[in-house]
Design an enzyme around this catalytic site. Structure first.
Site, PDB file in Angstrom:
ATOM      1  N   ASN A 106      -3.507  16.103   8.105  1.00 45.90           N
ATOM      2  CA  ASN A 106      -4.148  14.963   8.767  1.00 45.90           C
ATOM      3  C   ASN A 106      -3.814  15.093   9.857  1.00 45.90           C
ATOM      4  OD1 ASN A 106      -1.387  13.230   9.440  1.00 45.90           O
ATOM      5  ND2 ASN A 106      -0.598  13.694   7.455  1.00 45.90           N
ATOM      6  N   LYS A 129      -2.079  35.749   2.728  1.00 44.35           N
ATOM      7  CA  LYS A 129      -3.572  35.131   2.962  1.00 44.35           C
ATOM      8  C   LYS A 129      -4.160  35.373   2.104  1.00 44.35           C
ATOM      9  CE  LYS A 129      -7.500  34.958   6.224  1.00 44.35           C
ATOM     10  NZ  LYS A 129      -8.420  35.827   7.406  1.00 44.35           N
ATOM     11  N   PRO A 132       8.387  14.823  -1.642  1.00 39.58           N
ATOM     12  CA  PRO A 132       9.824  13.694  -1.449  1.00 39.58           C
ATOM     13  C   PRO A 132       9.280  12.762  -0.530  1.00 39.58           C
ATOM     14  CG  PRO A 132      10.464  15.020  -0.149  1.00 39.58           C
ATOM     15  CD  PRO A 132       9.503  15.467  -0.682  1.00 39.58           C
ATOM     16  N   ASP A 133       9.261  10.751  -0.881  1.00 41.73           N
ATOM     17  CA  ASP A 133       8.990  10.145  -0.416  1.00 41.73           C
ATOM     18  C   ASP A 133      10.426   9.705   0.292  1.00 41.73           C
ATOM     19  OD1 ASP A 133       8.467   7.577   0.444  1.00 41.73           O
ATOM     20  OD2 ASP A 133       7.824   6.724  -1.521  1.00 41.73           O
ATOM     21  N   ILE A 134       9.985   9.626   1.551  1.00 43.02           N
ATOM     22  CA  ILE A 134      11.118   9.569   2.878  1.00 43.02           C
ATOM     23  C   ILE A 134      11.862   8.477   2.961  1.00 43.02           C
ATOM     24  CG2 ILE A 134      12.023  10.306   5.167  1.00 43.02           C
ATOM     25  CD1 ILE A 134      10.260  12.936   5.083  1.00 43.02           C
ATOM     26  N   PHE A 168       5.190   2.330   8.068  1.00 42.52           N
ATOM     27  CA  PHE A 168       4.022   1.719   8.020  1.00 42.52           C
ATOM     28  C   PHE A 168       2.887   2.160   6.979  1.00 42.52           C
ATOM     29  CE2 PHE A 168       5.487   2.273  12.979  1.00 42.52           C
ATOM     30  CZ  PHE A 168       4.264   2.286  13.668  1.00 42.52           C
ATOM     31  N   LYS A 201       3.216  -2.376  -1.006  1.00 46.97           N
ATOM     32  CA  LYS A 201       4.033  -0.233  -0.238  1.00 46.97           C
ATOM     33  C   LYS A 201       5.406  -1.596   0.094  1.00 46.97           C
ATOM     34  CE  LYS A 201       3.584   3.204   2.417  1.00 46.97           C
ATOM     35  NZ  LYS A 201       4.006   3.732   3.700  1.00 46.97           N
ATOM     36  N   LYS A 236       8.449   0.624  -1.627  1.00 46.44           N
ATOM     37  CA  LYS A 236       9.595   1.009  -1.387  1.00 46.44           C
ATOM     38  C   LYS A 236      11.345   0.743  -0.870  1.00 46.44           C
ATOM     39  CE  LYS A 236       5.927   4.204  -0.644  1.00 46.44           C
ATOM     40  NZ  LYS A 236       5.833   5.697  -0.527  1.00 46.44           N
TER      41      LYS A 236
END
Length: 397
Positions: free
Chosen positions: A208, A286, A303-305, A323, A337, A341
């Site tokens: 990203n 490749k 994974p959702d840290i 964040f 969120k 979380k």
């Protein structure tokens, strides 16, 4: 900043020992008192005379030296400093520290001290990457030992990679941060930063646009208030701040492992833009164009840290901050969120392309907590970091 501070400097054996001479000079320029300890291997690379001349005091070398023990016993020597610095920290010295061995003056001091310890590793890249060394690093970090470096680059042996000792000014910056008098002194704070790169094949990856600028600013601001910052960073464009403990990762799975290894902490701030998905079966070769058409990629959820740490049954940091980078319904999505979380605070921001925030120099956030949503005006990312660091100091105070 170091005026009146006492540094016990242990010089291990390795070609990087020559940097310790400049390190002594830099520390004394800033007003620090340096007591040098030279290992037997270290004396093969730098002389006791040169170390003593720069430090302005005698060098300690032998565990069973009657004169030295009469003047200052090794137990007292290990406890009168504000910080113990090991530079270079060789693979052998680190192994002794991890296993609690004490068969010479340096290792005995390190085992006997109740003073914070900072190591600057230096060794061949293969030694650094060896599983035994990596196990020792995990043990030392779990014991609360601070680390600066190593850096990647050319080795004296002709190889290239991680293992070069951090430069003297990098070590000085880390020392200054650890000894800084501020409201966060004595606090250990974990910060994640940057993007993650999820491999498709050896040359392609999913990523990203995060530059890591906000995370780096947070690391600087927290260190300036005296915190011991553990900075876990993906491959960011912005370099990590000086004066923090840096752990570099590439993927979300590696970041989770690094975060779990860095705990416990008083607070954790998750500013990294972690990829939500990864290719479930990345190719080890490749991928080539084919007459059969486009390759099919299957994805797995990363994974959702933030959630993992927020909902830890034991060892959860006292303050967990996330964040929320959103492009629409910013406050509503970030509020949902936070509840999903289980973190304490969420900093929500609008990263729509027209805002220029992702990858830019400014940020506009809304702090969401039990007290509600507090809108902060748009400001530079360093200013956002300083404001958040001050709030954290107040919360942990």
């Amino acid at each position: 900043m170091l005026a009146g501070k006492h540094i016990l400097l242990i010089i291990g054996g390795g070609i990087a020992a020559f940097k310790s001479l400049d390190l002594i000079r830099r520390l004394r320029e800033r007003g620090a008192e340096v007591t040098p300890v030279l290992t037997a291997a270290g004396s093969e690379f730098v002389t006791p005379l040169s170390v003593s001349a720069l430090a302005g005091k005698p060098v300690f070398q032998a565990l069973f030296d009657l004169n030295d023990e009469a003047e200052m016993g090794h137990i007292q020597l290990s406890r009168v400093a504000d910080l113990v610095v090991v530079a270079p920290a060789t693979a052998d010295l680190m192994a002794k520290m991890a296993q609690g061995l004490a068969n010479d003056l340096a290792s005995t001091l390190l085992l006997a001290t109740d003073t914070p310890v900072l190591i600057a590793p230096a060794m061949n890249v293969r030694m650094w990457q060896h599983p035994a060394t990596q196990r020792n690093i995990e043990t030392l970090m779990a014991d609360g030992i601070g680390m600066v470096g190593p850096n990647a680059g050319d080795m004296a042996c002709g190889e290239f990679g991680p293992g070069r000792m951090a430069e003297p000014l990098e070590i000085v910056a880390n020392i200054e941060a650890r000894l800084a008098d501020g409201p966060l002194r004595g606090k250990r704070i974990l910060v994640t930063s940057g993007p993650t790169h999820e491999p498709i094949d050896p040359v392609r990856y999913i990523a990203n646009r995060s530059s890591g600028a906000q995370g780096a600013a947070l690391g600087r601001a927290l260190a300036a208030l005296g915190a011991h910052v553990v900075f876990v960073t993906g491959p960011a464009d912005v370099p990590p701040p000086e004066g923090v403990e840096v752990i570099r990762v590439q993927t979300a799975l590696q970041m989770l492992e690094a975060v779990q290894g860095a705990l416990p902490a008083d607070a954790a701030i998750f500013a990294a833009a972690v990829a939500d998905w990864r290719v479930s079966s990345a190719s080890d070769r490749k991928l080539k164009k084919s007459k059969d058409g486009l390759p099919e990629l299957s994805f797995a959820e990363n994974p959702d840290i933030l959630k993992t740490v927020s909902r830890m049954p034991e060892g959860r940091p006292g303050l967990v901050i996330g964040f929320a980078a959103e492009t629409n319904d910013v406050v509503d999505n970030a509020t949902a969120k936070r509840a999903r979380k289980g973190c304490d605070w969420i900093l929500a921001n609008d990263v729509s392309p027209e805002t220029g925030i992702m990858g830019g120099d400014e940020n506009a956030v809304t702090l969401i907590s039990d007290a509600g949503a507090e809108v902060w005006q748009r400001m530079g990312k360093d200013a956002v970091a300083r404001k958040l660091a001050a709030r954290i100091a107040q919360a942990l105070g």
